[in-house]
Design an enzyme around this catalytic site. Structure first.
Site, PDB file in Angstrom:
ATOM      1  N   ARG A  50       2.806  40.890  56.260  1.00  0.00           N
ATOM      2  CA  ARG A  50       2.099  40.719  54.991  1.00  0.00           C
ATOM      3  C   ARG A  50       0.656  40.315  55.282  1.00  0.00           C
ATOM      4  O   ARG A  50       0.302  39.127  55.228  1.00  0.00           O
ATOM      5  CB  ARG A  50       2.809  39.668  54.135  1.00  0.00           C
ATOM      6  CG  ARG A  50       4.226  40.062  53.759  1.00  0.00           C
ATOM      7  CD  ARG A  50       4.936  38.937  53.031  1.00  0.00           C
ATOM      8  NE  ARG A  50       6.304  39.302  52.679  1.00  0.00           N
ATOM      9  CZ  ARG A  50       7.176  38.477  52.106  1.00  0.00           C
ATOM     10  NH1 ARG A  50       6.804  37.225  51.825  1.00  0.00           N
ATOM     11  NH2 ARG A  50       8.402  38.871  51.818  1.00  0.00           N
ATOM     12  N   ASP A  52      -3.213  39.455  55.094  1.00  0.00           N
ATOM     13  CA  ASP A  52      -3.982  38.731  54.088  1.00  0.00           C
ATOM     14  C   ASP A  52      -5.051  39.611  53.452  1.00  0.00           C
ATOM     15  O   ASP A  52      -5.355  40.702  53.928  1.00  0.00           O
ATOM     16  CB  ASP A  52      -4.687  37.525  54.725  1.00  0.00           C
ATOM     17  CG  ASP A  52      -3.743  36.376  55.005  1.00  0.00           C
ATOM     18  OD1 ASP A  52      -2.623  36.370  54.454  1.00  0.00           O
ATOM     19  OD2 ASP A  52      -4.123  35.480  55.778  1.00  0.00           O
ATOM     20  N   ARG A 197      -6.192  33.806  62.479  1.00  0.00           N
ATOM     21  CA  ARG A 197      -7.555  33.477  62.078  1.00  0.00           C
ATOM     22  C   ARG A 197      -7.881  32.012  62.353  1.00  0.00           C
ATOM     23  O   ARG A 197      -9.026  31.671  62.683  1.00  0.00           O
ATOM     24  CB  ARG A 197      -7.754  33.807  60.603  1.00  0.00           C
ATOM     25  CG  ARG A 197      -7.789  35.312  60.323  1.00  0.00           C
ATOM     26  CD  ARG A 197      -7.714  35.609  58.836  1.00  0.00           C
ATOM     27  NE  ARG A 197      -8.748  34.919  58.099  1.00  0.00           N
ATOM     28  CZ  ARG A 197      -8.737  34.767  56.778  1.00  0.00           C
ATOM     29  NH1 ARG A 197      -7.730  35.232  56.056  1.00  0.00           N
ATOM     30  NH2 ARG A 197      -9.717  34.140  56.176  1.00  0.00           N
TER      31      ARG A 197
END
Length: 248
Positions: A50, A52, A197
């Site tokens: 999934r 971002d 990230r």
């Protein structure tokens, strides 16, 4: 109903991530709309990861069940109905009913792209993170090795993460420079929400000389989200590949 495995490429810039949400554009919604036009009825498309908002993919995998058996036409038909979305079905193949894009995956591989120069981005705007200050890629790589293995990654876990546990096993985290381009490659069976990230943002703090490589070990051990460095922007992140068990 035959099940199809899709290999996908997309520019995540126009989308609020993969997962379908009411009233906003998402990758899953665009794919399901195209699949419904192809099959003449609603179709659920399930992705391996999934991604971002703003995150790209060069090797996302998804599966869907269609009422019609048309293995040679699925990729071309999907691409026709996806236009003008920046989403492409690179390959479509019929698979067994027990294949699941998310739960059958054995590893996921991400790449993060940093352009380390003072000049603004022209061709790669929205596709990489420009960091103008000089980065020490060797120090970043040394720091990255401290994150390998089985750990509690709470520090690098978004507060909205819904994973049952913050414990993950990181198999690879490499940092390499190619001219003014720095690429960070990472592999694991699965990742926490915004883990990549978050790790990249902290590694850049080391690359800038603001922190020593040992600092990465300290903040990992803290298991405290507030100890994490700034989170890297979504522009430079790509879901590059998803692995599955070899066919018997």
């Amino acid at each position: 109903m035959p099940r199809y495995k899709l290999l996908l490429e997309y520019n995540g810039g126009p989308y609020q991530g993969w997962m379908k949400l009411p009233g906003v554009p998402t990758v899953q919604a665009a794919l399901e709309d195209a699949a419904a036009k192809l099959d003449g009825q609603p179709v659920e498309v399930t992705g391996a990861g999934r991604t971002d908002s703003g995150v790209h993919a060069t090797g996302q995998v998804a599966h869907m069940d269609l009422a019609q058996d048309r293995p040679d036409k699925v990729a071309d038909a999907m691409n026709f109905h996806l236009r003008p979305h920046p989403i492409a079905v690179l390959k479509a193949e019929q698979v067994s009913d027990d294949f699941h894009a998310r739960f059958s995956a054995t590893a996921r591989h991400y790449r993060y792209v940093i352009i380390n120069r003072r000049a603004d981005l022209a061709l790669e705007r929205g596709l990489a993170w420009r960091v103008p200050s000089k980065l020490d890629a060797a120090a970043m790589h040394a720091a990255a090795q401290r994150l390998l293995g089985h750990h509690d990654f709470t520090t690098f876990r978004d507060t909205a993460c819904q994973a049952a546990s913050p414990v993950k096993t990181l198999d690879r985290l490499d940092v390499a420079r190619f001219g003014d381009r720095i690429e960070i490659t990472c592999s694991a069976q699965s990742f926490l929400h915004r883990q990549v990230r978050s790790m990249v943002g902290s590694l850049v703090e080391v690359g800038r000389g603001f922190q020593r490589p040992e600092w990465i070990s300290d903040i990992l051990a803290a298991a405290d989200r507030t100890a994490c460095g700034p989170v890297a922007p979504s522009d430079g992140l790509y879901l590059e590949r998803v692995d599955y068990p070899a066919a018997p």
